[in-house]
Write an enzyme that holds these catalytic residues in place. Structure first.
Site, PDB file in Angstrom:
ATOM      1  N   SER A  62       0.841  -1.214   0.000  1.00 54.15           N
ATOM      2  CA  SER A  62       0.000   0.000   0.000  1.00 54.15           C
ATOM      3  C   SER A  62       0.868   1.253   0.000  1.00 54.15           C
ATOM      4  O   SER A  62       0.621   2.202  -0.747  1.00 54.15           O
ATOM      5  CB  SER A  62      -0.874   0.028   1.258  1.00 54.15           C
ATOM      6  OG  SER A  62      -1.826  -1.002   1.206  1.00 54.15           O
ATOM      7  N   ARG A 121     -13.202  -6.886 -11.396  1.00 57.97           N
ATOM      8  CA  ARG A 121     -13.455  -6.182 -10.128  1.00 57.97           C
ATOM      9  C   ARG A 121     -14.209  -4.864 -10.331  1.00 57.97           C
ATOM     10  O   ARG A 121     -14.043  -4.199 -11.347  1.00 57.97           O
ATOM     11  CB  ARG A 121     -12.125  -5.969  -9.385  1.00 57.97           C
ATOM     12  CG  ARG A 121     -11.472  -7.303  -9.055  1.00 57.97           C
ATOM     13  CD  ARG A 121     -10.158  -7.149  -8.362  1.00 57.97           C
ATOM     14  NE  ARG A 121     -10.304  -6.530  -7.052  1.00 57.97           N
ATOM     15  CZ  ARG A 121      -9.274  -6.184  -6.287  1.00 57.97           C
ATOM     16  NH1 ARG A 121      -8.045  -6.385  -6.717  1.00 57.97           N
ATOM     17  NH2 ARG A 121      -9.476  -5.640  -5.113  1.00 57.97           N
ATOM     18  N   ASP A 141      -6.956  -8.016   4.303  1.00 60.47           N
ATOM     19  CA  ASP A 141      -6.221  -8.932   3.420  1.00 60.47           C
ATOM     20  C   ASP A 141      -5.718 -10.173   4.155  1.00 60.47           C
ATOM     21  O   ASP A 141      -5.103 -11.045   3.541  1.00 60.47           O
ATOM     22  CB  ASP A 141      -5.033  -8.199   2.784  1.00 60.47           C
ATOM     23  CG  ASP A 141      -5.498  -7.121   1.805  1.00 60.47           C
ATOM     24  OD1 ASP A 141      -6.584  -7.287   1.219  1.00 60.47           O
ATOM     25  OD2 ASP A 141      -4.784  -6.114   1.651  1.00 60.47           O
ATOM     26  N   ARG A 159     -12.619 -14.219  -2.286  1.00 58.63           N
ATOM     27  CA  ARG A 159     -11.834 -14.901  -1.249  1.00 58.63           C
ATOM     28  C   ARG A 159     -12.698 -15.688  -0.272  1.00 58.63           C
ATOM     29  O   ARG A 159     -12.219 -16.650   0.333  1.00 58.63           O
ATOM     30  CB  ARG A 159     -10.963 -13.888  -0.486  1.00 58.63           C
ATOM     31  CG  ARG A 159      -9.803 -13.416  -1.309  1.00 58.63           C
ATOM     32  CD  ARG A 159      -8.871 -12.501  -0.560  1.00 58.63           C
ATOM     33  NE  ARG A 159      -7.745 -12.176  -1.435  1.00 58.63           N
ATOM     34  CZ  ARG A 159      -6.952 -11.131  -1.267  1.00 58.63           C
ATOM     35  NH1 ARG A 159      -7.148 -10.292  -0.270  1.00 58.63           N
ATOM     36  NH2 ARG A 159      -5.961 -10.909  -2.098  1.00 58.63           N
TER      37      ARG A 159
HETATM   38  C1  S3P Z   1      -5.538  -1.252  -0.011  1.00 57.63           C
HETATM   39  C2  S3P Z   1      -6.765  -1.274   0.570  1.00 57.63           C
HETATM   40  C3  S3P Z   1      -7.571  -2.494   0.712  1.00 57.63           C
HETATM   41  C4  S3P Z   1      -6.748  -3.769   0.551  1.00 57.63           C
HETATM   42  C5  S3P Z   1      -5.804  -3.680  -0.611  1.00 57.63           C
HETATM   43  C6  S3P Z   1      -4.866  -2.491  -0.461  1.00 57.63           C
HETATM   44  C7  S3P Z   1      -4.858   0.036  -0.169  1.00 57.63           C
HETATM   45  O1  S3P Z   1      -8.600  -2.470  -0.264  1.00 57.63           O
HETATM   46  O2  S3P Z   1      -7.586  -4.882   0.384  1.00 57.63           O
HETATM   47  O3  S3P Z   1      -5.038  -4.846  -0.723  1.00 57.63           O
HETATM   48  O4  S3P Z   1      -3.638   0.056  -0.443  1.00 57.63           O
HETATM   49  O5  S3P Z   1      -5.525   1.075  -0.033  1.00 57.63           O
HETATM   50  P1  S3P Z   1      -9.971  -1.651   0.039  1.00 57.63           P
HETATM   51  O6  S3P Z   1      -9.572  -0.348   0.569  1.00 57.63           O
HETATM   52  O7  S3P Z   1     -10.679  -1.527  -1.263  1.00 57.63           O
HETATM   53  O8  S3P Z   1     -10.695  -2.520   1.025  1.00 57.63           O
END
Ligand code: S3P
Length: 425
Positions: free
Chosen positions: A6, A106, A303, A334
């Site tokens: 992230s 998605r 996650d 998932r």
């Molecule tokens: C992420 C936010 C999450 C997570 C993804 C990374 C991010 O998704 O599942 O792997 O970097 O902001 P969501 O914010 O859509 O739940």
């Protein structure tokens, strides 16, 4: 641990939107992040790896992205695609977004709707899927937006679009989600004010700012650390130490849950690095007991459910995980991937709406299954971890997908004593 995924995406994007050169240490060099690097280059920024392994991004300034001459391909990465939609939505250019078969399934409507309110035009396939064409707004409008789903990606897309809009853009999130974007925006000189609101937050950003390049250190990814952590917990006799793992409290729901299950995980040398909390973790094999995981905890471990479900399979008693609706729209569905995979390994599981219940074995489940990874790195790694400690080995049909977030996973695990090998056809 490899760098946080992230934070790595955000470092490249904000570096590209800043004026000057940003040096990034510890960037994750996984497929997902490399796609974001390629995208910012296609938009006119420079992003290169130096001989010492650190990356340098030379930014174009807020509103300075150039129209890309080809389709932007984000591969497997929802974060890359959604954050870049936001970053481009308030700049007058046209860009075509696509990705791999998983990403093209998605939903993008969750980012398209608020960005359209800010003046962007988005033409997507049925169901708001990629490929899509974005026409950025020439006169962007600031908005106040309440997230319909707890999503850091949607929050970040709106804030990134707000950078080039006049006035104040605000986002209300009913449940707090990871705040790396807010932290990093401040690090680059933006004015971002966060106020608590019940279990959630309101975030206000002052638009039309100039971001200034600022060096960054990316902490180790707690979502990647989750795999060796659970492996060490369920393999009797294990004892490992993992250094430099990000401990942002909006990311540590798994550690809270494992702690409640009886896991022996010690945080050593807690410190701040690059504006984020970081610690070393000492993990010892533990006897785990099933627990109830409340829905409000989901954003802080979103996650980690596949690998938590694996830990739950080894625990004594039932583990009930609530509020998992968002798992259906990740790199794969998932919820069904975990349930089907566990059942194939001889574990009793049940899905009831958004709740997943795993009947713990209180010992080693059978294993002995061939699992479809479904273009989903976390499904692949979770079931390899299960296979390590099950009675019989487990195979997955696609090891390549792991490179999206955790290059070197197999080598690292084998270095700790695991036996993971490619099955020759
Ligand atoms: C992420 C936010 C999450 C997570 C993804 C990374 C991010 O998704 O599942 O792997 O970097 O902001 P969501 O914010 O859509 O739940």
């Amino acid at each position: 641990m490899p760098g946080d995924k992230s934070i790595s995406h955000r470092a490249l994007i904000l570096g590209a939107l800043a004026v000057g050169r940003t040096r990034i240490e510890g960037l994750l060099e996984g497929e997902d992040v490399l796609r974001t690097a390629a995208a910012v280059r296609a938009l006119g920024a420079a992003a290169e790896r130096g001989a010492d392994g650190a990356w340098t991004v030379s930014g174009v300034g807020v509103g300075g992205f150039a129209e890309p001459s080809d389709v932007l391909d984000f591969g497997n990465s929802g974060t890359g695609a959604r954050l870049m939609l936001g970053a481009l939505a308030s700049t007058p250019l046209t860009a075509v977004f696509t990705g791999d078969a998983s990403l093209r399934r998605r939903p993008m409507g969750r980012v398209a709707r608020p960005l359209e309110r800010m003046g962007a035009r988005i033409l997507a396939r049925d169901g708001d899927r990629l490929p899509l064409t974005l026409m950025g707004a020439s006169d962007p409008l600031p908005i106040g937006y309440t997230l319909p789903v707890p999503s850091a990606q949607v929050k970040s897309a709106v804030l990134l679009a707000g950078l080039n809009a006049p006035g104040e853009t605000s986002v209300i999130e009913p449940l707090a989600t990871r705040d790396h974007t807010e932290r990093m925006l401040r690090h680059f000189g933006a004015t971002v004010v966060t106020t608590a609101r019940g279990d959630g937050r309101e975030i206000r950003l002052k638009g039309e700012v100039e971001l200034k390049a600022a060096d960054l250190v990316v902490p180790g990814d707690p979502s990647s650390a989750a795999f060796p952590i659970v492996a060490a917990l369920i393999l009797p006799g294990s004892e490992i130490e993992i250094s430099g793992v990000g401990m942002n409290t909006l990311r540590t729901g798994l550690l809270t849950t494992l702690g409640e299950m009886g896991a022996r995980i010690e945080r050593v040398k807690a410190r701040i690095a690059g504006g984020e909390e970081v610690a070393d973790l000492a993990v010892r094999a533990s006897t785990l007991t099933g627990v109830e995981v409340p829905a409000e905890r989901a954003p802080s471990m979103i996650d980690e459910y596949p690998v938590l479900a694996v830990a739950a399979a080894f625990a004594k008693g039932k583990t009930v995980m609530r509020g998992l609706g968002e798992l259906r729209v990740k790199e794969s569905d998932r919820l069904s991937a975990v349930a089907e995979g566990l059942a194939a390994c001889g574990v009793a599981v049940e899905i009831d709406g958004d709740t997943l219940t795993v009947e713990g074995f209180g010992g080693r489940p059978r294993g002995n299954a061939a699992i479809a990874a479904r273009l989903d790195h976390r499904i692949a790694m979770a079931f390899l971890v299960l296979g390590l400690a099950a009675e019989r080995p487990v195979s997955i049909d696609d090891g390549e997908t792991i490179n999206t977030s955790f290059p070197g996973f197999v080598r690292l695990m084998n270095g700790l004593g695991a036996t993971m090998a490619e099955v020759k056809a």
